[in-house]
Design an enzyme around this catalytic site. Structure first.
Site, PDB file in Angstrom:
ATOM      1  N   GLU A  98      -9.683 -10.709   1.669  1.00  0.00           N
ATOM      2  CA  GLU A  98      -9.251 -10.261   0.965  1.00  0.00           C
ATOM      3  C   GLU A  98      -8.801 -10.301  -0.266  1.00  0.00           C
ATOM      4  O   GLU A  98      -9.266 -11.938  -0.856  1.00  0.00           O
ATOM      5  CB  GLU A  98      -7.361 -10.087   1.840  1.00  0.00           C
ATOM      6  CG  GLU A  98      -7.169  -9.373   2.328  1.00  0.00           C
ATOM      7  CD  GLU A  98      -6.818  -7.768   2.177  1.00  0.00           C
ATOM      8  OE1 GLU A  98      -7.382  -7.148   0.702  1.00  0.00           O
ATOM      9  OE2 GLU A  98      -6.357  -6.688   2.126  1.00  0.00           O
ATOM     10  N   ASP A  99      -8.515  -9.553  -1.270  1.00  0.00           N
ATOM     11  CA  ASP A  99      -8.776  -9.757  -2.740  1.00  0.00           C
ATOM     12  C   ASP A  99      -7.142  -9.867  -2.618  1.00  0.00           C
ATOM     13  O   ASP A  99      -6.868 -11.465  -3.597  1.00  0.00           O
ATOM     14  CB  ASP A  99      -8.908  -8.501  -3.430  1.00  0.00           C
ATOM     15  CG  ASP A  99      -8.279  -7.176  -2.332  1.00  0.00           C
ATOM     16  OD1 ASP A  99      -7.259  -7.041  -1.902  1.00  0.00           O
ATOM     17  OD2 ASP A  99      -8.135  -6.531  -3.579  1.00  0.00           O
ATOM     18  N   ASP A 102      -0.046  -8.847  -1.304  1.00  0.00           N
ATOM     19  CA  ASP A 102       1.207  -8.980  -2.394  1.00  0.00           C
ATOM     20  C   ASP A 102       2.533  -8.815  -1.075  1.00  0.00           C
ATOM     21  O   ASP A 102       3.410  -9.549  -0.807  1.00  0.00           O
ATOM     22  CB  ASP A 102       1.119  -7.580  -2.549  1.00  0.00           C
ATOM     23  CG  ASP A 102       2.558  -7.050  -3.392  1.00  0.00           C
ATOM     24  OD1 ASP A 102       3.024  -7.581  -3.507  1.00  0.00           O
ATOM     25  OD2 ASP A 102       2.389  -6.208  -4.563  1.00  0.00           O
ATOM     26  N   LYS A 130       0.861 -12.671  -3.338  1.00  0.00           N
ATOM     27  CA  LYS A 130       1.971 -12.674  -4.280  1.00  0.00           C
ATOM     28  C   LYS A 130       2.869 -13.363  -3.857  1.00  0.00           C
ATOM     29  O   LYS A 130       3.188 -13.346  -2.545  1.00  0.00           O
ATOM     30  CB  LYS A 130       2.628 -11.337  -5.334  1.00  0.00           C
ATOM     31  CG  LYS A 130       0.940 -10.756  -5.608  1.00  0.00           C
ATOM     32  CD  LYS A 130       1.788  -9.081  -6.397  1.00  0.00           C
ATOM     33  CE  LYS A 130       0.322  -8.949  -6.846  1.00  0.00           C
ATOM     34  NZ  LYS A 130       0.972  -7.602  -7.486  1.00  0.00           N
ATOM     35  N   PHE A 151       0.959  -7.084 -11.712  1.00  0.00           N
ATOM     36  CA  PHE A 151      -0.413  -6.104 -11.460  1.00  0.00           C
ATOM     37  C   PHE A 151      -0.994  -6.281 -11.977  1.00  0.00           C
ATOM     38  O   PHE A 151      -0.781  -6.795 -13.195  1.00  0.00           O
ATOM     39  CB  PHE A 151       0.346  -4.226 -11.395  1.00  0.00           C
ATOM     40  CG  PHE A 151      -0.626  -3.579 -11.028  1.00  0.00           C
ATOM     41  CD1 PHE A 151       0.022  -3.321  -9.357  1.00  0.00           C
ATOM     42  CD2 PHE A 151      -1.593  -3.538 -11.976  1.00  0.00           C
ATOM     43  CE1 PHE A 151      -1.237  -3.133  -9.230  1.00  0.00           C
ATOM     44  CE2 PHE A 151      -2.949  -2.314 -10.793  1.00  0.00           C
ATOM     45  CZ  PHE A 151      -2.599  -2.320  -9.726  1.00  0.00           C
ATOM     46  N   ASP A 158      -7.859  -2.247  -8.963  1.00  0.00           N
ATOM     47  CA  ASP A 158      -8.411  -1.815  -9.975  1.00  0.00           C
ATOM     48  C   ASP A 158      -6.828  -1.258 -10.253  1.00  0.00           C
ATOM     49  O   ASP A 158      -5.927  -1.754  -9.869  1.00  0.00           O
ATOM     50  CB  ASP A 158      -8.993  -0.294  -9.313  1.00  0.00           C
ATOM     51  CG  ASP A 158      -8.288   0.179  -7.371  1.00  0.00           C
ATOM     52  OD1 ASP A 158      -7.644  -0.979  -6.819  1.00  0.00           O
ATOM     53  OD2 ASP A 158      -7.607   1.577  -7.974  1.00  0.00           O
ATOM     54  N   ARG A 164     -12.465  -2.300 -11.849  1.00  0.00           N
ATOM     55  CA  ARG A 164     -12.955  -3.354 -10.614  1.00  0.00           C
ATOM     56  C   ARG A 164     -14.032  -4.407 -10.749  1.00  0.00           C
ATOM     57  O   ARG A 164     -14.141  -5.372 -10.320  1.00  0.00           O
ATOM     58  CB  ARG A 164     -12.982  -2.445  -9.291  1.00  0.00           C
ATOM     59  CG  ARG A 164     -12.087  -1.779  -8.757  1.00  0.00           C
ATOM     60  CD  ARG A 164     -12.994  -1.314  -7.844  1.00  0.00           C
ATOM     61  NE  ARG A 164     -11.786   0.113  -7.126  1.00  0.00           N
ATOM     62  CZ  ARG A 164     -10.789  -0.711  -6.646  1.00  0.00           C
ATOM     63  NH1 ARG A 164     -10.477  -1.924  -5.707  1.00  0.00           N
ATOM     64  NH2 ARG A 164     -10.424   0.690  -5.514  1.00  0.00           N
TER      65      ARG A 164
HETATM   66  P1  XMP Z   1       0.276  -5.383   0.396  1.00  0.00           P
HETATM   67  O1  XMP Z   1       1.520  -4.867  -0.503  1.00  0.00           O
HETATM   68  O2  XMP Z   1       0.476  -4.159   1.757  1.00  0.00           O
HETATM   69  O3  XMP Z   1      -0.736  -4.973  -0.285  1.00  0.00           O
HETATM   70  O4  XMP Z   1       0.164  -6.879   0.709  1.00  0.00           O
HETATM   71  C1  XMP Z   1      -1.782  -5.567  -0.470  1.00  0.00           C
HETATM   72  C2  XMP Z   1      -3.172  -4.471  -0.880  1.00  0.00           C
HETATM   73  O5  XMP Z   1      -2.621  -4.172  -1.825  1.00  0.00           O
HETATM   74  C3  XMP Z   1      -3.192  -3.625  -3.328  1.00  0.00           C
HETATM   75  N1  XMP Z   1      -2.105  -4.616  -4.771  1.00  0.00           N
HETATM   76  C4  XMP Z   1      -3.160  -4.872  -5.524  1.00  0.00           C
HETATM   77  N2  XMP Z   1      -3.827  -4.097  -6.407  1.00  0.00           N
HETATM   78  N3  XMP Z   1      -3.537  -5.233  -8.471  1.00  0.00           N
HETATM   79  C5  XMP Z   1      -4.362  -4.235  -7.543  1.00  0.00           C
HETATM   80  O6  XMP Z   1      -5.220  -3.891  -8.329  1.00  0.00           O
HETATM   81  C6  XMP Z   1      -2.119  -5.879  -7.715  1.00  0.00           C
HETATM   82  O7  XMP Z   1      -1.943  -6.110  -8.196  1.00  0.00           O
HETATM   83  C7  XMP Z   1      -1.531  -5.178  -6.299  1.00  0.00           C
HETATM   84  N4  XMP Z   1      -0.906  -6.127  -5.373  1.00  0.00           N
HETATM   85  C8  XMP Z   1      -1.491  -5.064  -4.484  1.00  0.00           C
HETATM   86  C9  XMP Z   1      -4.580  -4.364  -2.905  1.00  0.00           C
HETATM   87  O8  XMP Z   1      -5.061  -3.130  -2.187  1.00  0.00           O
HETATM   88  C10 XMP Z   1      -3.804  -5.003  -1.585  1.00  0.00           C
HETATM   89  O9  XMP Z   1      -5.022  -5.225  -1.299  1.00  0.00           O
HETATM   90 MG    MG Z   2      -6.934  -3.031  -1.849  1.00  0.00          MG
END
Ligand code: XMP
Ligand code: MG
Length: 179
Positions: A98-99, A102, A130, A151, A158, A164
């Site tokens: 995963e990237d 959050d 996060k 963010f 993105d 990206r």
């Molecule tokens: P959750 O909240 O489900 O989110 O853990 C996971 C996905 O949300 C996107 N995400 C972000 N994308 N900047 C981004 O470009 C951010 O700061 C950010 N925070 C969450 C991301 O796609 C991730 O897989």
């Molecule tokens: Mg994503």
């Protein structure tokens, strides 16, 4: 860097060093085992590409695309499969790449979805995490960087499909997303 970006949060050098560190641990964990990396599109493309090349052991790769966010910056809490895996993961050692985590909603959904397919093992490696992720009981084995609740964009991440391809992770100026 342009006026849309506020600062560099994690530099390319820091990312490279961290991926080398994580790759060594992952190599050790899966020594002698066949590992399938599952990248979550599109954000994880950079982490997946760089992590895979940093691993010494051979791996296979598959991709899933899920959607939990709209075009904005808030999690909707609804996860949809946009693209499922091409392969059957039953009996395989699977590592989700995963990237960013959050709220953790996407990952907890993904873990139960992939877990129900009966893999031999299922672990998670994320470049960024996060603070809100701590509110959800999910076990993330490898985390690159714990970052503030801001963010971020770049290195696969993105805002409205932009940024990206930045080689680093940066924070977006609030005026860009109305924050
Ligand atoms: P959750 O909240 O489900 O989110 O853990 C996971 C996905 O949300 C996107 N995400 C972000 N994308 N900047 C981004 O470009 C951010 O700061 C950010 N925070 C969450 C991301 O796609 C991730 O897989
Ligand atoms: Mg994503």
């Amino acid at each position: 860097m342009g006026t849309d970006l506020e600062s560099v949060l994690v530099s390319k050098e820091e990312i490279d060093a961290k991926l080398a560190e994580l790759a060594a641990k992952i190599d050790a964990e899966y020594a002698g085992k066949e590992l399938l990396l599952v990248g979550v599109l599109k954000g994880a493309v950079m982490v997946m590409a760089d992590l895979a090349r940093t691993l010494s052991n051979p791996v296979t790769m598959d991709w899933m695309a899920v959607s939990s966010y709209g075009a904005g910056t808030q999690s909707s809490g609804v996860v949809r499969i946009l693209k499922d895996l091409d392969t059957d993961i039953k009996g395989k050692h699977v590592l989700i790449v995963e990237d960013i985590i959050d709220s953790g909603l996407t990952l907890s959904w993904l873990l139960s979805n992939l877990g129900s397919r009966e893999p031999a093992s299922l672990n998670v490696c994320t470049l960024l995490r996060k603070p809100d992720a701590a509110k959800v009981a999910i076990d993330v084995k490898w985390v690159g960087f714990d970052i503030p609740s801001e963010f971020v964009v770049g290195y696969g991440l993105d805002y409205g499909e932009k940024y990206r391809n930045l080689p680093f992770v940066g924070t977006l100026a609030p005026h860009v997303y109305g924050g």
